[in-house]
Motif scaffolding. Structure first.
Motif, PDB file in Angstrom:
ATOM      1  N   THR A 215       2.738   3.720  -4.436  1.00 27.81           N
ATOM      2  CA  THR A 215       1.657   2.745  -4.305  1.00 27.81           C
ATOM      3  C   THR A 215       2.013   1.750  -3.201  1.00 27.81           C
ATOM      4  OG1 THR A 215       2.617   1.196  -5.891  1.00 27.81           O
ATOM      5  CG2 THR A 215       1.141   2.892  -6.778  1.00 27.81           C
ATOM      6  N   PRO A 216       1.016   1.087  -2.606  1.00 34.26           N
ATOM      7  CA  PRO A 216       1.323   0.045  -1.617  1.00 34.26           C
ATOM      8  C   PRO A 216       2.206  -1.064  -2.199  1.00 34.26           C
ATOM      9  CG  PRO A 216      -0.995   0.652  -1.481  1.00 34.26           C
ATOM     10  CD  PRO A 216      -0.436   1.342  -2.701  1.00 34.26           C
ATOM     11  N   SER A 217       1.950  -1.449  -3.431  1.00 33.32           N
ATOM     12  CA  SER A 217       2.765  -2.500  -4.053  1.00 33.32           C
ATOM     13  C   SER A 217       4.222  -2.085  -4.131  1.00 33.32           C
ATOM     14  CB  SER A 217       2.243  -2.814  -5.465  1.00 33.32           C
ATOM     15  OG  SER A 217       0.959  -3.395  -5.417  1.00 33.32           O
ATOM     16  N   TYR A 218       4.441  -0.833  -4.492  1.00 34.92           N
ATOM     17  CA  TYR A 218       5.837  -0.381  -4.612  1.00 34.92           C
ATOM     18  C   TYR A 218       6.489  -0.209  -3.249  1.00 34.92           C
ATOM     19  CZ  TYR A 218      10.029   1.851  -6.315  1.00 34.92           C
ATOM     20  OH  TYR A 218      11.341   2.123  -6.597  1.00 34.92           O
ATOM     21  N   ALA A 219       5.713   0.146  -2.234  1.00 34.61           N
ATOM     22  CA  ALA A 219       6.283   0.238  -0.883  1.00 34.61           C
ATOM     23  C   ALA A 219       6.855  -1.109  -0.458  1.00 34.61           C
ATOM     24  CB  ALA A 219       5.224   0.701   0.101  1.00 34.61           C
ATOM     25  N   LEU A 220       6.143  -2.185  -0.772  1.00 38.25           N
ATOM     26  CA  LEU A 220       6.648  -3.519  -0.464  1.00 38.25           C
ATOM     27  C   LEU A 220       7.886  -3.850  -1.300  1.00 38.25           C
ATOM     28  CD1 LEU A 220       3.241  -5.406  -0.191  1.00 38.25           C
ATOM     29  CD2 LEU A 220       4.884  -5.090   1.668  1.00 38.25           C
ATOM     30  N   TYR A 221       7.794  -3.569  -2.589  1.00 40.57           N
ATOM     31  CA  TYR A 221       8.919  -3.893  -3.478  1.00 40.57           C
ATOM     32  C   TYR A 221      10.176  -3.107  -3.108  1.00 40.57           C
ATOM     33  CZ  TYR A 221      11.718  -4.195  -7.718  1.00 40.57           C
ATOM     34  OH  TYR A 221      12.744  -4.394  -8.600  1.00 40.57           O
ATOM     35  N   LEU A 222      10.035  -1.806  -2.884  1.00 38.62           N
ATOM     36  CA  LEU A 222      11.181  -0.973  -2.544  1.00 38.62           C
ATOM     37  C   LEU A 222      11.840  -1.451  -1.257  1.00 38.62           C
ATOM     38  CD1 LEU A 222      12.870   1.604  -3.144  1.00 38.62           C
ATOM     39  CD2 LEU A 222      11.164   2.891  -1.824  1.00 38.62           C
ATOM     40  N   GLY A 223      11.006  -1.763  -0.256  1.00 36.78           N
ATOM     41  CA  GLY A 223      11.549  -2.248   1.010  1.00 36.78           C
ATOM     42  C   GLY A 223      12.283  -3.568   0.867  1.00 36.78           C
ATOM     43  N   ARG A 224      11.718  -4.493   0.071  1.00 34.73           N
ATOM     44  CA  ARG A 224      12.385  -5.787  -0.131  1.00 34.73           C
ATOM     45  C   ARG A 224      13.701  -5.618  -0.896  1.00 34.73           C
ATOM     46  NH1 ARG A 224       9.699  -8.008   3.894  1.00 34.73           N
ATOM     47  NH2 ARG A 224       7.502  -8.392   3.441  1.00 34.73           N
ATOM     48  N   GLN A 225      13.729  -4.695  -1.851  1.00 32.06           N
ATOM     49  CA  GLN A 225      14.971  -4.457  -2.581  1.00 32.06           C
ATOM     50  C   GLN A 225      16.050  -3.920  -1.648  1.00 32.06           C
ATOM     51  OE1 GLN A 225      14.253  -6.363  -5.427  1.00 32.06           O
ATOM     52  NE2 GLN A 225      15.741  -4.915  -6.244  1.00 32.06           N
ATOM     53  N   PRO A 458       6.286 -10.820 -11.507  1.00 28.97           N
ATOM     54  CA  PRO A 458       6.673  -9.440 -11.866  1.00 28.97           C
ATOM     55  C   PRO A 458       6.282  -8.440 -10.790  1.00 28.97           C
ATOM     56  CG  PRO A 458       4.743 -10.128 -13.115  1.00 28.97           C
ATOM     57  CD  PRO A 458       5.240 -11.347 -12.404  1.00 28.97           C
ATOM     58  N   ARG A 459       7.041  -7.349 -10.708  1.00 26.81           N
ATOM     59  CA  ARG A 459       6.771  -6.250  -9.787  1.00 26.81           C
ATOM     60  C   ARG A 459       6.247  -5.061 -10.576  1.00 26.81           C
ATOM     61  NH1 ARG A 459       8.555 -10.728  -7.302  1.00 26.81           N
ATOM     62  NH2 ARG A 459       9.144 -10.351  -5.138  1.00 26.81           N
ATOM     63  N   THR A 460       5.606  -4.150  -9.856  1.00 28.16           N
ATOM     64  CA  THR A 460       5.100  -2.948 -10.500  1.00 28.16           C
ATOM     65  C   THR A 460       5.305  -1.754  -9.595  1.00 28.16           C
ATOM     66  OG1 THR A 460       3.146  -1.874 -11.439  1.00 28.16           O
ATOM     67  CG2 THR A 460       2.780  -3.335  -9.584  1.00 28.16           C
ATOM     68  N   GLU A 461       5.489  -0.577 -10.202  1.00 32.99           N
ATOM     69  CA  GLU A 461       5.591   0.664  -9.451  1.00 32.99           C
ATOM     70  C   GLU A 461       4.239   1.360  -9.368  1.00 32.99           C
ATOM     71  OE1 GLU A 461       8.641   3.221 -10.876  1.00 32.99           O
ATOM     72  OE2 GLU A 461      10.098   1.602 -11.119  1.00 32.99           O
ATOM     73  N   PHE A 462       3.279   0.922 -10.184  1.00 34.16           N
ATOM     74  CA  PHE A 462       1.982   1.595 -10.187  1.00 34.16           C
ATOM     75  C   PHE A 462       0.917   0.599  -9.761  1.00 34.16           C
ATOM     76  CE2 PHE A 462      -1.394   4.160 -12.438  1.00 34.16           C
ATOM     77  CZ  PHE A 462      -1.299   5.239 -11.573  1.00 34.16           C
ATOM     78  N   LYS A 463      -0.262   0.674 -10.333  1.00 35.38           N
ATOM     79  CA  LYS A 463      -1.357  -0.193  -9.900  1.00 35.38           C
ATOM     80  C   LYS A 463      -1.078  -1.634 -10.309  1.00 35.38           C
ATOM     81  CE  LYS A 463      -4.768   3.506 -10.405  1.00 35.38           C
ATOM     82  NZ  LYS A 463      -6.051   3.908 -11.021  1.00 35.38           N
ATOM     83  N   ALA A 464      -1.068  -2.528  -9.337  1.00 39.54           N
ATOM     84  CA  ALA A 464      -0.762  -3.929  -9.617  1.00 39.54           C
ATOM     85  C   ALA A 464      -2.027  -4.679  -9.994  1.00 39.54           C
ATOM     86  CB  ALA A 464      -0.117  -4.564  -8.395  1.00 39.54           C
TER      87      ALA A 464
END
Length: 475
Positions: A215-225, A458-464
């Protein structure tokens, strides 16, 4: 030959370039770049076949057709489709509750499921008592794989790539549709569906995948991690992102953030569990590389018929005008549904894309559902528009929460958002006021802002879910 076999044979008749792409840019020009009058003839034949198949094998649709005064030969072409009443999600919910667990709308019968069944899928918005679930067959799996290959080819995925699939391993269609499409293309897959973020980062570092699916949300989260660990997403092996589950490439500020973070282009892969399981909508290389900020979404019209209708009357609206998206499926053994209201708020163009494809496109992509359209102080907004305005503010981070309340006869909007990593926490009040002024300039409404440290939300791997309408509708 049974009615089921006749339907599947008709679908196979209109398959071209099954195993390999015919050209470097378009997998099947015989379908994707053919003149629109020839495309219409394919659609006409498949609409007639789907109608007959449903008439003979779906109790729900036989009753629906008869209640509309239709007979077994009433629908022979796309031109006849408006004679078929649209189907709303709630109608299926009632049908499944009365006829658990599957309902009677699918032409797939229990003996078909036991003989040729592939997998069960369910939507993310179900109730606990009556999950909205759908069965699919091996025939469907093969068609998903072929359709998905065509879409991924349009995005630029090629032999020599390695993909890491970070969608959840479960009953949602995204993981499975993309997985089998990559298999069909001969692309090696690293399955990250059951792995946590730490392990996915390890996979990227160790096995050097070139295509990231999430998901786009997870792309951001994964990159920031990765950045927090001192690693650079931009310097990683990833060269292309395929995102689904929520708007990504069609939200300019989100697209910019993700592409700057990863140094890679983001593409949208669009569908839904109910009727458009394999990619109904997808972006091409031309669209995601446009410099004007607009990214259109291609519709796979040899597999579906898209309609854009007025949300109140369900009458067609002219091309270029916004309406709700209604879709007919022209390939599935289990779900060849006619005129299902997906509800996305879109406008169409049927002009050929510079990429060479002639199928219709959603102008500016698919940015949200009509039932998500929200009115604030008399102005109507889609969540994606609010997201674009918020994320275009470079001083804030990726995560935010927008809460709407009604106080003293006035709508109040509170944006809680994280500061960008590395930003100063000094004089937060002045920063909040400055951001509030900028948002009023872009949205035309007053937005109160509360800045919080990075990592707070909070972060999400699916639909935020980031928009919360807390107004009391009884007022």
């Amino acid at each position: 030959m049974s009615d089921r076999e006749q339907w599947c044979e008709l679908v196979r008749k209109h398959v071209h370039d099954w195993n390999t792409p015919a050209t470097a840019k378009i997998w099947s020009p015989a379908l994707e770049a053919l003149p629109r009058e020839q495309l219409r003839r394919i659609q006409d034949e498949k609409v007639a076949g789907a109608y007959t198949y449903l008439w003979n094998r779906s109790t729900f649709y036989r009753q629906k057709f008869e209640q509309a005064g239709l007979g077994p030969d009433s629908v022979r072409s796309v031109e006849d489709l408006p004679r078929v009443p649209v189907t709303l999600r709630d109608e299926w919910l009632v049908d499944q509750q009365k006829n658990p667990p599957w309902g009677t709308f699918s032409p797939l019968r229990q003996e078909d499921w036991l003989e040729r069944g592939w997998m069960m899928f369910s939507t993310s918005g179900t109730t606990a008592a009556h999950p909205r679930s759908f069965r699919h067959t091996n025939f469907d799996r093969e068609m998903w794989a072929w359709h998905g290959s065509r879409a991924l080819h349009a995005m630029g995925v090629r032999r020599g790539d390695i993909a890491i699939n970070c969608f959840s391993y479960g009953t949602s269609v995204a993981f499975w549709g993309l997985h089998y499409a990559l298999n069909h293309m001969g692309i090696p897959v690293i399955s990250g569906g059951g792995a946590n973020t730490e392990r996915r980062i390890l996979f990227i570092e160790t096995y050097k995948p070139t295509v990231l699916l999430c998901t786009p949300s997870y792309a951001l989260y994964l990159g920031r991690q990765m950045q927090e660990q001192g690693k650079s997403p931009k310097d990683s092996s990833i060269r292309l992102l395929v995102c689904a589950g929520e708007p990504g490439a069609c939200v300019p500020a989100t697209k910019q953030r993700i592409e700057e973070l990863w140094g890679a282009r983001i593409n949208d892969d669009f569908g839904c569990t109910e009727v458009a399981m394999s990619p109904f909508g997808y972006t091409c290389e031309y669209q995601v590389n446009r410099e004007d900020g607009r990214v259109d979404t291609h519709f796979m019209e040899d597999a579906y018929v898209p309609e854009v209708l007025d949300p109140e009357t369900f009458k067609p609206v002219p091309d270029g005008q916004r309406g709700v998206l209604v879709v007919s499926n022209l390939f599935s053994e289990a779900q060849p549904i006619l005129r299902y209201v997906m509800g996305d708020w879109v406008s169409l163009t049927r002009e050929a894309c510079p990429c060479g494809r002639t199928h219709a496109r959603a102008i500016g992509g698919l940015a949200g559902r009509y039932d998500q359209l929200i009115k604030i102080r008399g102005l109507a907004f889609l969540p994606a528009l609010l997201e674009d305005s918020i994320r275009s503010q470079q001083e804030i981070g990726d995560e935010f929460k927008l809460e709407i309340t009604h106080v003293n006869d006035m709508d109040e909007i509170l944006l809680t958002t994280e500061l960008h990593p590395g930003a100063s926490m000094d004089d937060l009040e002045a920063q909040e006021q400055r951001l509030s002024r900028k948002l009023k300039g872009s949205l035309g409404i007053v937005v109160d802002v509360k800045l919080v440290p990075p990592g707070t939300l909070p972060r999400t791997e699916f639909k935020a879910k980031r928009l919360f309408d807390l107004r009391d509708r009884r007022q």
